[in-house]
Design an enzyme around this catalytic site. Sequence first.
Site, short mmCIF file in Angstrom:
data_model
loop_
_atom_site.label_atom_id
_atom_site.label_comp_id
_atom_site.label_asym_id
_atom_site.label_seq_id
_atom_site.Cartn_x
_atom_site.Cartn_y
_atom_site.Cartn_z
N HIS C 140 0.83 -1.21 0.00
CA HIS C 140 0.00 0.00 0.00
C HIS C 140 0.86 1.27 0.00
O HIS C 140 0.42 2.32 0.44
CB HIS C 140 -0.93 0.05 1.21
N SER C 261 14.70 19.62 -17.25
CA SER C 261 13.56 20.50 -17.36
C SER C 261 14.00 21.78 -18.04
O SER C 261 15.13 22.23 -17.83
CB SER C 261 13.03 20.82 -15.95
#
Lengths: 431, 431, 431, 431
Positions: C140, C261
């Site tokens: 999880h 970026s």
Amino acid sequence: MIPRYSRKEISSIWEDDYKFKVWLKIERLACQAQEELKVIPKGVAEKLSLEYFDIARIHEIEVDTKHDVIAFLTYVAEKVGVDIRYMHYGMTSSDILDTCLAVQLKRSSDILLEHLKNLLNVLKKKAEDTKDIICVGRSHGVHAEPMIFGLKFARFYAEFKRNYERLKNAQKEISTCKVSGAVGSFTHIDPYVEGYVAKALELNPESIASQVIPRDRHAMFFSTLAIIAGSIENVAVEIRNLQKTEVMEVSESFSIKQKGSSAMPHKRNPILSENLTGLSRLIRSYVMPALENIALWHERDISHSAVERCIAPDACIAMDFALTRLINLIENLIIYPENIKRNLNSLNGLVFSQRVLLELINTGLSREKAYKIVQQNAMKVWENKSHFLEVLKEDSELLEIITLEKLESLFDFTYYTKHIDYIYNQVFTEN
Amino acid sequence: MIPRYSRKEISSIWEDDYKFKVWLKIERLACQAQEELKVIPKGVAEKLSLEYFDIARIHEIEVDTKHDVIAFLTYVAEKVGVDIRYMHYGMTSSDILDTCLAVQLKRSSDILLEHLKNLLNVLKKKAEDTKDIICVGRSHGVHAEPMIFGLKFARFYAEFKRNYERLKNAQKEISTCKVSGAVGSFTHIDPYVEGYVAKALELNPESIASQVIPRDRHAMFFSTLAIIAGSIENVAVEIRNLQKTEVMEVSESFSIKQKGSSAMPHKRNPILSENLTGLSRLIRSYVMPALENIALWHERDISHSAVERCIAPDACIAMDFALTRLINLIENLIIYPENIKRNLNSLNGLVFSQRVLLELINTGLSREKAYKIVQQNAMKVWENKSHFLEVLKEDSELLEIITLEKLESLFDFTYYTKHIDYIYNQVFTEN
Amino acid sequence: MIPRYSRKEISSIWEDDYKFKVWLKIERLACQAQEELKVIPKGVAEKLSLEYFDIARIHEIEVDTKHDVIAFLTYVAEKVGVDIRYMHYGMTSSDILDTCLAVQLKRSSDILLEHLKNLLNVLKKKAEDTKDIICVGRSHGVHAEPMIFGLKFARFYAEFKRNYERLKNAQKEISTCKVSGAVGSFTHIDPYVEGYVAKALELNPESIASQVIPRDRHAMFFSTLAIIAGSIENVAVEIRNLQKTEVMEVSESFSIKQKGSSAMPHKRNPILSENLTGLSRLIRSYVMPALENIALWHERDISHSAVERCIAPDACIAMDFALTRLINLIENLIIYPENIKRNLNSLNGLVFSQRVLLELINTGLSREKAYKIVQQNAMKVWENKSHFLEVLKEDSELLEIITLEKLESLFDFTYYTKHIDYIYNQVFTEN
Amino acid sequence: MIPRYSRKEISSIWEDDYKFKVWLKIERLACQAQEELKVIPKGVAEKLSLEYFDIARIHEIEVDTKHDVIAFLTYVAEKVGVDIRYMHYGMTSSDILDTCLAVQLKRSSDILLEHLKNLLNVLKKKAEDTKDIICVGRSHGVHAEPMIFGLKFARFYAEFKRNYERLKNAQKEISTCKVSGAVGSFTHIDPYVEGYVAKALELNPESIASQVIPRDRHAMFFSTLAIIAGSIENVAVEIRNLQKTEVMEVSESFSIKQKGSSAMPHKRNPILSENLTGLSRLIRSYVMPALENIALWHERDISHSAVERCIAPDACIAMDFALTRLINLIENLIIYPENIKRNLNSLNGLVFSQRVLLELINTGLSREKAYKIVQQNAMKVWENKSHFLEVLKEDSELLEIITLEKLESLFDFTYYTKHIDYIYNQVFTEN
């Protein structure tokens, strides 16, 4: 849909009892109109009323007739015990099947739209509650730039507002009434009847039908649910990402008696979000058979029926459950400002890289040159774990271009919040 | 999309050259706005103009940078040969990538909308041309009742009119402009710039973006194309069914030099319709990855990119090809009234079964009883190939209920056309 | 497939030139067999040889014939300049189209299988390299229990080994040869020819065909690629999760000139993994139209063709690119043992909760009771950030059940590695 | 799955009661193994036996624990009323959830495999029964060449034989047992236990698991069902096409009390085949979420669970229903040899076009020339409805090439059946 994901309010719409009530109502309304037209004698419609349907008996008749509508009509004839030769006059099965499906989808949409409204409210509330929390924005899962935590909720708000409008449209598309008989040509039934039934059921008369309502309408409806499912997954995945142990910026609420794992008693898992991810996959999957249902042969074939008997209730009920769960989840979402702050600082100031870049450009450097300087220093931070500002301070070349004071002033989180009111305004006050 | 299914008009929108032109335009517009704001000095924007892009060179730079937008910016810097430090100021790659995609999708939609208009026109024309042809309506592939052949085209017209509205909506949804920088927070760029660029490109400013335009918008667009594809398949399957050798009510036009089969020289196959069926499957398939693209991590991840690089051009180009082909197909569709008539009569009058049923009910029989009488006689027709009317005439019990004259009068095709004007009116004059 | 995702080795298999070469080879082989059978005179086959295909000319002929195979045959007739009346004798287009597709898919599979082998090697290497690294296992997204880092790679190894076997099977399924003429009945061509061509092309004769090779075979092939795509996504998502800034247990390698970026020079993004996620979505999407292709009308319709013209090359080429990229990614994956250790400890010992639970059960407590004790103490750790062992030490009730010494001994990571050799043995030496 | 499409035999496998029985069995088997290992004391396993599960009570406990396995364990503890501290020792929930799912899928597959065997038998029977019927083969829905009707069934037989093998494989893939505890590392449980449980349940031990059995196995299973669904649709569409009024070569059996339409008493519709078409769409749709389930986060997330809770029973139950229906449908399919003959002749001999073409080539004409002659004459048949042989006889040019006698001899149906034994042999006696 399995009981686990079914809420009574919506699943009851898809039960036999509800369906038979609507069927009878359509027959009754059609009779009323036919009586007005004097096609059938007065008095038939008023007899068409039943408190209770013996569903087992109807299914029993269907075993023989192999036709569900005929079984129903036969049952009603048995029950109301009067001459009902005029019931279903000039109509075909699809007139009641498709109109009933429209009623069910419309009613289900009403519930879903109400959920979407509630969801918008809780998202708005969360956006307002977290408007002052500066967090790190991430692209590619990697720290990018500081931003306001509330923008996440504002973004989801805008997305679900679009979804609200889409579902409104899809509901309108699906809310059509068809009472035009075999092959849809009104041969044995006057168009007045369709208009009459439509009005009473708050549907629109279908502009032109084959024997059935055209299935592009339904495809649009299920496609819309699939998109909403995508948006639900979008929120769910955000929460799952934010609740990862190392990130832990939010947490689903965890009740006192809840157990996270049968083996590991320490666990608090984002199971609601994971469940929403799974439900989204499910709801998304209904779109393919709905699209394949569009191309029916000639004036109709019945291949769409098996699909819709399953996906129409399943999609509506699962969406109802998912939205209800999502509203609850957002409403009770725990936010950890301390962890948000910790994470924001964990990249040692690298999140200010663009600001430094632009300032260097402002001083007169080319973009290329500035980029190289910033990137090189950034890489040192990745490698040495020292703070970006400290690394930059040691770049003597850099300090010839920019003053130390100026440099330090760039490392300011509040700079990143200046247009927050503008954005909130855009999102929450538009029309 | 493979050349076989690409028309230059639309495929050119998806070529590098077009893309780079739009990228440069966005950068130029942003500079104009930044100049107005005095963020950058005057004169930058006007230099951002290039007649020609050396695409090989741009790709060469990308090999190093592994980033397509940076490669482009570097190339432009090389080319315009002036200080372009202020180009892309405060922006992030997605500002130009996503805004450019919006321009491409919008422009493509314009073409598709134009096709849909043309398609509506040819469908309307065919509907009018065949308004007097009585044919057999079929459900389950089995003869049902007489109807007007033109209703098929009218029905498709209404379906594509809905598709036109849907694509209009989807186009509007997709036509947003995003110039808000990294994580979409306008930190380094004033919202004025986004508004400026949006206006010049005839887009709407995105109400709130993450680093990217939210992908539910694109999912809506591709879903809409998928629904249109479903409708194309709907028409295509109808034609394929009507062109079956035994049915042969229509035929795709077949040119003089065309060859239907390498082995069997007699063949005339509905290959255009079959091709449209295949293209529909293809276009429909794009919807799943588009839906999966909605849930991006945090303020963006780039998983959507590979999908869109392929499906955005593929979906638009394939849809353009399919619609063009469909228009042509409908326009040149050959209709065989003789065969239509032959088929209409081939079931030996069984298509009048409902009319007889209703007349029996009118005489006072219960629906159940009447149904049984008609069904029993109908079964004889199936078995003996005699005409339904003749079979009925031999049913002495029946002739006690209904006169021979009345019975014969029921076998009248014109009865089935009485509401044709009403329906045409509904379809072709609504709003 | 767009050039960005196309490697020459495999994309060349899907170019016209390759296709025409295979077509001609099939015609030549068929002629050889027919010559042996004396159906056609000797000497035809040897003439069927062309160094070069003028593709533009072939397409030109196709404009007239509207049939690609006939255009090809006409072109070959023009070129070889001899009496070729016996070429294609008794055959139908699909005989060469489908057999060629089999050749292309088989050859492509060979490449993909080779990639899978290489991938297995790099996964095995990584599994061995990281067999000594203790990390935290997560369920999880939340810390669960300590485990060995190498198990991740071992797990992927086993998954891709299954994929290797699946693709082997799918390749076998797809490797059939069809030379049985129109409607597949061998009316005009002896079965000997099919066997002859099949053998030469290393294919199996189709046991029974309609006019085409049955499409369930192709559906199996594309389904298999879709499953492999799912496994690629599985690895990709694991890396993306492990490279999140807060986790940073691994990193894709980042070249010197690479830019993460256009706006933020500090960024190192897991773009390869994100790209693989997107490619997986794409490859997965091909399965739906492939499944829809199974149900062709009667002895064949051609709706499958448009789909396969696109998805057959696209799926193979994209899968080739994805596997190549994945191999590279795994091979160069940087692993950060320090960060792995940091994360392992970051939950303050809570990862030992099950061990404590079981020890308490061993001492005689009921599971319920033990679970409650452990969970209560665990919750304190979540709240106070103190170490689990310390918290437990303060639980005086607990210390009556278990000695301090025993308690401390439980917090031992090596305990979690005892069966690692067993598992590695299972994975890497099975059969 | 809705009751309408559920047969008790298979749906019972997916009910809570069955599931809880398997869960308890797994726990008991694990205890037996643990007792042998002396990890737990003797006597625990034998107590783990319950005749009846109070499902409402288990759900009640789950409301608190929010964890289904813990609720079950708590309930069992309540019920067996002895010290069960050793039940579930060292295990995690997925050990019983995933192993139980394997049992359910395996058992369901057994049923489906049995159906496939029965289907193969009825297809073989029909193929034999119709081995003497000459029919027209169709491509593109257009008459192509004469063939044997039984080839259709033989073809489906071969396709379903492949499906049988595929499902065998998929069943094997899915039949794995996982009892390796949290994150799958056997830390708290000896591998001996897994082997013990596996053997008793006739499963294979999972070679390496995360906390769960890897989901590529399940994806393979659902993909296989999707392919089988495609084949079912293939048969269904063939029947729907053959039962069209104008074709009417076959008919679904129609019971005495059955009603085809509520409006049109004459109708006999292929509703079973249409229903199978719809069910195929449905079963096909389950493949997408199954594929998306492969990429779970780290050592597991629970997003797959909601999907599988729905699609696992739905896919198995719908497939069981579809296969049962298909077997029945084929078994009782009515074949109309007269209509088959009528259709075969309806194209006025055009179906012999290839034979004429080849004969002309045999006489020395070029393929191009021969094709042109045959095509031109064929077009006259399309236009004038005269018989192809008569048209050819009027082509004086042709009669110079070929004798009238020879020409007439070509129009012989038996020529098309010469390899029928060869094909039947291939299909029905292979391996």
